[in-house]
Design a protein around this motif. Sequence first.
Motif, short mmCIF file in Angstrom:
data_model
loop_
_atom_site.label_atom_id
_atom_site.label_comp_id
_atom_site.label_asym_id
_atom_site.label_seq_id
_atom_site.Cartn_x
_atom_site.Cartn_y
_atom_site.Cartn_z
N ILE A 147 -9.36 7.41 -35.64
CA ILE A 147 -9.69 7.70 -34.24
C ILE A 147 -9.99 6.36 -33.57
O ILE A 147 -11.03 5.75 -33.80
N GLU A 148 -9.04 5.90 -32.79
CA GLU A 148 -9.08 4.52 -32.26
C GLU A 148 -8.20 4.45 -31.03
O GLU A 148 -7.09 4.99 -31.02
N ASP A 149 -8.69 3.80 -29.95
CA ASP A 149 -7.90 3.73 -28.73
C ASP A 149 -7.32 2.34 -28.46
O ASP A 149 -6.56 2.16 -27.53
N ASP A 150 -7.71 1.37 -29.28
CA ASP A 150 -7.25 0.01 -29.05
C ASP A 150 -5.87 -0.19 -29.69
O ASP A 150 -5.71 -0.03 -30.90
N LEU A 161 -13.34 5.54 -37.67
CA LEU A 161 -13.74 5.89 -36.31
C LEU A 161 -14.17 4.67 -35.51
O LEU A 161 -15.10 3.96 -35.90
N ASP A 162 -13.50 4.46 -34.39
CA ASP A 162 -13.92 3.43 -33.43
C ASP A 162 -15.09 4.00 -32.63
O ASP A 162 -15.03 5.15 -32.19
N LEU A 163 -16.15 3.21 -32.45
CA LEU A 163 -17.31 3.75 -31.72
C LEU A 163 -17.08 3.79 -30.22
O LEU A 163 -17.60 4.66 -29.52
N GLY A 164 -16.28 2.85 -29.70
CA GLY A 164 -16.06 2.79 -28.25
C GLY A 164 -14.80 3.53 -27.85
O GLY A 164 -13.72 2.97 -27.79
N LEU A 165 -14.92 4.82 -27.59
CA LEU A 165 -13.76 5.65 -27.26
C LEU A 165 -13.77 5.98 -25.77
O LEU A 165 -14.83 5.96 -25.14
CA CA Z 1 -12.22 1.20 -28.46
#
Ligand code: CA
Length: 232
Positions: A13-16, A57-61
Motif C-alpha cells: 500500500i504505497e502511493d509514491d 504500508l506507506d504511512l503517508g497515504l
Molecule cells: Ca506516500
Amino acid sequence: MIGEEQTPSVLLIEDDHQMLRFLKALLRSSEYRLRCEATGEAGIAAAAAMRPDIVLLDLGLPDIDGHLVVERLRAWSLAPVIVISAREGDDDKVGALDRGADDYLTKPFSSTELLARVRVALRHARQRATGAQSPVFESGDLRVDLARHEALRAGVKIQLTPVEFRVLAALVREAGRVLTHRQILREVWGPGSVEQTHYVRVYMGHLRRKLERDPARPQHLLTEPGVGYRLQ
Ligand code: CA
C-alpha cells in the motif's frame, strides 16, 4: 520452482510512484506474489479480498492516515505489517508499532534491508501460526535458552536477575524484530508501567554489560533511536 502455495503474497500500500517501481521490481524478482494499492481504503479492501501473507504500508497515504490502516487491519488480520516511513518524526513509527505494526523501514533503505525484514516478519508469523517458536536464540557467542532459563556467552553461563531475564526473553521471542519501549514495559512490568521508559534503559544497560563483548558497541542488543530495541 516454488509452488504457488509456498510463494508468500505481499500487499503493498504505497502511493509514491518511484517507491512503487523500486518495490515492484524487487519483490517480483524475489518471487513474491504482489498486489499494489495506492490508497488506504483500497489497501484495506484488497487485504480483505486476498488475505496477504504480509503487508508493506506507506504511512503517508492520500486518503486516510497509515496509522488508521494499521488499526483497521489489526481488528481482524494477523498478517505482519511492515511500515514504510518517509517521515522524520519517530512518533510516527512508534505510533504504528504500538498499534500493532510489526516493523518499520525509513526511506531511503536498501533492498537487502527490506528483504531481510520481510523474511523475519514472515518467519515470526509462521511460528505464531504453528506454535513453533524456538526457545533458543543463538548468534555469535551469545546463546539464550528460554526453556532452560539460561543465557550463555562463549559457553559460560551468565547470572541474570529475574527482571533482566524477562527483558531478554521478550526480545528473544521477537528476535530480529523491533520492540518499542511501551511493548517491553507492558510485557515485563505490566500495562500500568508503559510510561516508565527509564526502566528499559537501565535494564538494557545491565544486559549489555553482562552479555555484550563491548557494551559500548553492542552487537546483539541494538538501540533503535527514539523507538526501542532489537535483538540481532
Ligand atoms: Ca506516500
